[in-house]
Each structure stands twice: as structure tokens, then as C-alpha cells.
Design a protein around this motif. Structure first.
Motif, PDB file in Angstrom:
ATOM      1  N   PRO A  35     -32.181 -13.253  -1.064  1.00 30.48           N
ATOM      2  CA  PRO A  35     -33.569 -13.743  -1.753  1.00 30.48           C
ATOM      3  C   PRO A  35     -32.082 -14.680  -3.311  1.00 30.48           C
ATOM      4  N   VAL A  36     -32.517 -16.304  -2.797  1.00 27.79           N
ATOM      5  CA  VAL A  36     -31.581 -16.720  -4.055  1.00 27.79           C
ATOM      6  C   VAL A  36     -31.983 -16.709  -4.783  1.00 27.79           C
ATOM      7  N   SER A  37     -33.552 -17.124  -5.073  1.00 25.91           N
ATOM      8  CA  SER A  37     -34.276 -16.838  -6.251  1.00 25.91           C
ATOM      9  C   SER A  37     -34.073 -16.021  -6.652  1.00 25.91           C
ATOM     10  N   LYS A  38     -33.592 -15.516  -6.829  1.00 25.36           N
ATOM     11  CA  LYS A  38     -33.128 -13.664  -7.720  1.00 25.36           C
ATOM     12  C   LYS A  38     -31.650 -14.093  -8.096  1.00 25.36           C
ATOM     13  N   VAL A  39     -30.998 -15.162  -8.064  1.00 25.68           N
ATOM     14  CA  VAL A  39     -29.237 -15.150  -8.609  1.00 25.68           C
ATOM     15  C   VAL A  39     -29.424 -15.000 -10.275  1.00 25.68           C
ATOM     16  N   THR A  40     -27.952 -14.202 -10.486  1.00 25.54           N
ATOM     17  CA  THR A  40     -27.988 -13.794 -11.824  1.00 25.54           C
ATOM     18  C   THR A  40     -26.228 -14.040 -11.765  1.00 25.54           C
ATOM     19  N   THR A  41     -26.443 -14.158 -13.025  1.00 28.58           N
ATOM     20  CA  THR A  41     -24.730 -14.498 -13.729  1.00 28.58           C
ATOM     21  C   THR A  41     -25.093 -14.189 -15.661  1.00 28.58           C
ATOM     22  N   ALA A  42     -23.539 -13.432 -15.452  1.00 32.09           N
ATOM     23  CA  ALA A  42     -23.384 -13.302 -17.263  1.00 32.09           C
ATOM     24  C   ALA A  42     -24.090 -14.397 -18.404  1.00 32.09           C
ATOM     25  N   SER A  43     -24.708 -15.674 -17.325  1.00 26.45           N
ATOM     26  CA  SER A  43     -24.871 -16.300 -18.632  1.00 26.45           C
ATOM     27  C   SER A  43     -26.251 -16.787 -18.410  1.00 26.45           C
ATOM     28  N   ALA A  44     -27.031 -17.292 -18.620  1.00 26.33           N
ATOM     29  CA  ALA A  44     -28.192 -17.395 -19.015  1.00 26.33           C
ATOM     30  C   ALA A  44     -28.539 -18.521 -18.576  1.00 26.33           C
ATOM     31  N   GLY A  45     -26.867 -20.145 -19.246  1.00 21.51           N
ATOM     32  CA  GLY A  45     -27.865 -21.122 -19.272  1.00 21.51           C
ATOM     33  C   GLY A  45     -27.018 -20.832 -18.056  1.00 21.51           C
ATOM     34  N   LEU A  46     -26.127 -20.957 -17.276  1.00 20.34           N
ATOM     35  CA  LEU A  46     -25.455 -20.258 -15.755  1.00 20.34           C
ATOM     36  C   LEU A  46     -26.576 -20.757 -14.736  1.00 20.34           C
ATOM     37  N   THR A  47     -27.471 -19.466 -15.335  1.00 18.32           N
ATOM     38  CA  THR A  47     -28.436 -19.215 -14.187  1.00 18.32           C
ATOM     39  C   THR A  47     -29.344 -19.764 -13.774  1.00 18.32           C
ATOM     40  N   GLU A  48     -29.966 -20.891 -15.376  1.00 19.07           N
ATOM     41  CA  GLU A  48     -31.034 -21.085 -15.149  1.00 19.07           C
ATOM     42  C   GLU A  48     -30.566 -22.852 -14.195  1.00 19.07           C
ATOM     43  N   HIS A  49     -29.460 -23.416 -14.606  1.00 18.26           N
ATOM     44  CA  HIS A  49     -28.878 -24.250 -14.516  1.00 18.26           C
ATOM     45  C   HIS A  49     -29.207 -24.185 -12.584  1.00 18.26           C
ATOM     46  N   LEU A  50     -28.777 -23.183 -11.816  1.00 24.42           N
ATOM     47  CA  LEU A  50     -28.312 -23.188 -10.725  1.00 24.42           C
ATOM     48  C   LEU A  50     -29.973 -23.069  -9.821  1.00 24.42           C
ATOM     49  N   LEU A  51     -31.135 -22.508 -10.693  1.00 24.85           N
ATOM     50  CA  LEU A  51     -32.186 -23.052 -10.021  1.00 24.85           C
ATOM     51  C   LEU A  51     -32.495 -23.952 -11.106  1.00 24.85           C
ATOM     52  N   ARG A  52     -32.859 -24.741 -12.087  1.00 22.60           N
ATOM     53  CA  ARG A  52     -33.632 -26.082 -11.872  1.00 22.60           C
ATOM     54  C   ARG A  52     -33.824 -26.880 -11.366  1.00 22.60           C
ATOM     55  N   ALA A  53     -34.476 -27.961 -11.163  1.00 24.64           N
ATOM     56  CA  ALA A  53     -35.078 -28.719 -10.501  1.00 24.64           C
ATOM     57  C   ALA A  53     -34.434 -29.892 -11.010  1.00 24.64           C
ATOM     58  N   GLY A  54     -34.287 -31.094  -9.894  1.00 30.16           N
ATOM     59  CA  GLY A  54     -32.881 -32.054 -10.388  1.00 30.16           C
ATOM     60  C   GLY A  54     -33.967 -32.953 -11.198  1.00 30.16           C
ATOM     61  N   LYS A  55     -33.323 -33.917 -12.116  1.00 31.53           N
ATOM     62  CA  LYS A  55     -33.819 -34.662 -12.971  1.00 31.53           C
ATOM     63  C   LYS A  55     -34.203 -35.839 -13.064  1.00 31.53           C
ATOM     64  N   ASP A  56     -34.998 -35.574 -13.070  1.00 27.94           N
ATOM     65  CA  ASP A  56     -36.463 -37.358 -12.384  1.00 27.94           C
ATOM     66  C   ASP A  56     -36.619 -37.584 -11.349  1.00 27.94           C
ATOM     67  N   GLY A  57     -36.570 -36.185 -10.650  1.00 35.09           N
ATOM     68  CA  GLY A  57     -37.283 -36.400  -9.165  1.00 35.09           C
ATOM     69  C   GLY A  57     -35.712 -36.581  -8.498  1.00 35.09           C
ATOM     70  N   ALA A  58     -34.791 -35.876  -8.732  1.00 37.56           N
ATOM     71  CA  ALA A  58     -33.187 -36.180  -7.594  1.00 37.56           C
ATOM     72  C   ALA A  58     -33.455 -34.533  -7.757  1.00 37.56           C
ATOM     73  N   LYS A  59     -32.413 -34.453  -6.157  1.00 34.36           N
ATOM     74  CA  LYS A  59     -31.803 -33.278  -5.805  1.00 34.36           C
ATOM     75  C   LYS A  59     -32.122 -32.378  -6.629  1.00 34.36           C
ATOM     76  N   PRO A  60     -31.821 -30.731  -6.371  1.00 33.85           N
ATOM     77  CA  PRO A  60     -31.155 -30.180  -7.779  1.00 33.85           C
ATOM     78  C   PRO A  60     -29.828 -30.409  -7.682  1.00 33.85           C
ATOM     79  N   ASP A  61     -28.944 -29.795  -8.484  1.00 33.26           N
ATOM     80  CA  ASP A  61     -27.460 -29.592  -8.582  1.00 33.26           C
ATOM     81  C   ASP A  61     -27.617 -28.850  -7.465  1.00 33.26           C
ATOM     82  N   PHE A  62     -28.198 -27.360  -7.325  1.00 30.83           N
ATOM     83  CA  PHE A  62     -27.116 -25.942  -6.793  1.00 30.83           C
ATOM     84  C   PHE A  62     -28.479 -25.771  -5.903  1.00 30.83           C
ATOM     85  N   PHE A  63     -29.074 -24.717  -6.027  1.00 32.00           N
ATOM     86  CA  PHE A  63     -30.262 -24.401  -5.614  1.00 32.00           C
ATOM     87  C   PHE A  63     -31.890 -24.522  -5.877  1.00 32.00           C
TER      88      PHE A  63
END
Length: 208
Positions: free
Chosen positions: A87-115
Motif C-alpha cells: 500500500p503505497v498510500s501508507k508510506v512513512t518517513t521520519a520527516s512529516a514534511g517529506l511524507t507529505e511531499h511524497l503524497l501531495r497533489a501536484g501544484k496547479d493541477g500538474a502531476k504530483p512530484d512523487f506518488f
């Protein structure tokens, strides 16, 4: 020579301590493996990933709650097969900011940076197993980010035995592999964040 009383007491109790020490339930003993189908224990299975950041240090994260099945016959290890879902949606790291970056939507409708916020589960399905002693090479197909590519795992048998809590026969394996995330359409920040991602897999399977 005179010995302190504490030393004498410790020496006297040492045999009793040795007798009462519990045996670890899982042992690297292939004779304990029984042919059949096993189901992954999600509470004790995980996949760690590691990618280099700027050439300074490594990002490390985890995927937990691994699900799937293993079919194995010790008399015919080349016929073994494994099918696991991550389950990729349950990815976790020691950094809340990094975890959020992995799962956040792309900016202004663009593709996400990661997942992205609703990533599909990843899945590995074996196509062949070549065993040698307690090690094995497992070839298969990994589906990640909607892309399927062949991947080879260097696997090792880590133990088998009865789980003392649920009484289920359990077998454990670890494995490693290296993938290029660009092959799965995850391109952000390459080469500042490495294209190569190391995967370290630890899965416990319980007999059905």
C-alpha cells in the motif's frame, strides 16, 4: 583464592538461567518448512526504501501492511511463487514534511512530484525462483505508479517455526533489489535525488 559472595551466587544460578532461557521460535532450518500456501502477516512485514539526497545523505522510508501469498514446496523450490501487494498510500518517513511531499497533489493541477494523494497499491508477482541453499533469486514483475517492469530479488530464508501467540506455522524471508524510479515514471529531482532506489524487504508468511 577467595571469591566474592556475589560471584559465587551468580555461578550457582547460571545453569538455572541457561535452562530457563526461551528458544527463539523461528530458526534457519528448512526442515521446518511445510509445503502449502502462506499468507503475509501485515503486522510483521515491511519494505524499506533508500534514495540518495544531493550526494550528502540518504532518504529512508517504509511501506508497511504488506499483503499477499507465498506458495512453496521444499521438495520443489523452483515451483515456488509469491504475490505481494504494497500500500503505497501508507508510506512513512521520519520527516512529516517529506511524507507529505511524497503524497501531495501536484501544484496547479500538474502531476504530483512523487506518488500523489491517492496512489495505487504496488504489486510484485514472481515469474521464476532459483534456489541455492538458504538463498534464492526471484524474478518477477513489479507494478508501481501504473507501470510494470521486471525486477530481480536477491532473497534469503530467515527462519521458520510456530508463532507462540497464534500457533501458526510461520516462515520468514528477506530480500533486496535496486530499481530506477524513472522507469516507473517518477522523475522529480533526478539526479539531485538519486534515480536508483534500494529496496529492502522483510516478510513473514503464515500457513493457511
Amino acid at each position: 583464592m577467595r571469591f566474592p559472595l556475589a560471584f559465587i551466587a551468580l555461578a550457582a544460578t547460571a545453569p538455572l538461567l541457561a535452562q530457563s532461557a526461551p528458544e527463539i521460535p523461528g530458526q534457519v532450518d528448512a526442515t521446518r518448512v511445510v509445503a502449502g500456501t502462506y499468507t503475509a502477516d501485515p503486522s510483521h512485514s515491511l519494505i524499506a526504501w533508500e534514495a540518495n539526497h544531493f550526494g550528502f545523505s540518504d532518504y529512508i522510508g517504509l511501506f508497511g501492511d504488506v499483503a499477499g501469498t507465498l506458495t512453496i514446496d521444499p521438495a520443489n523450490l523452483s515451483g515456488a511463487s509469491v504475490d505481494v501487494t504494497i500500500p503505497v498510500s501508507k508510506v512513512t518517513t521520519a520527516s512529516a514534511g517529506l511524507t507529505e511531499h511524497l503524497l501531495r497533489a501536484g501544484k496547479d493541477g500538474a502531476k504530483p512530484d512523487f506518488f500523489g494523494p491517492e496512489p495505487a497499491d504496488a504489486r510484485f508477482v514472481s515469474t521464476s525462483v532459483t534456489a541455492s541453499g538458504n538463498a534464492a533469486t526471484i524474478d518477477g514483475n513489479l507494478t508501481l505508479n501504473g507501470v510494470t517492469k521486471p525486477v530481480t530479488l536477491a532473497a534469503e530464508f530467515t527462519g521458520a517455526g510456530n508463532n507462540p501467540y497464534n500457533k501458526k506455522l510461520t516462515v520468514g524471508f528477506s530480500a533486496t533489489t535496486m530499481i530506477k524510479r524513472s522507469e516507473f515514471g517518477i522523475m522529480t529531482a533526478i539526479p539531485l535525488v538519486s534515480d536508483e532506489v534500494e529496496l529492502e524487504i522483510h516478510v513473514a508468511f503464515e500457513k493457511n
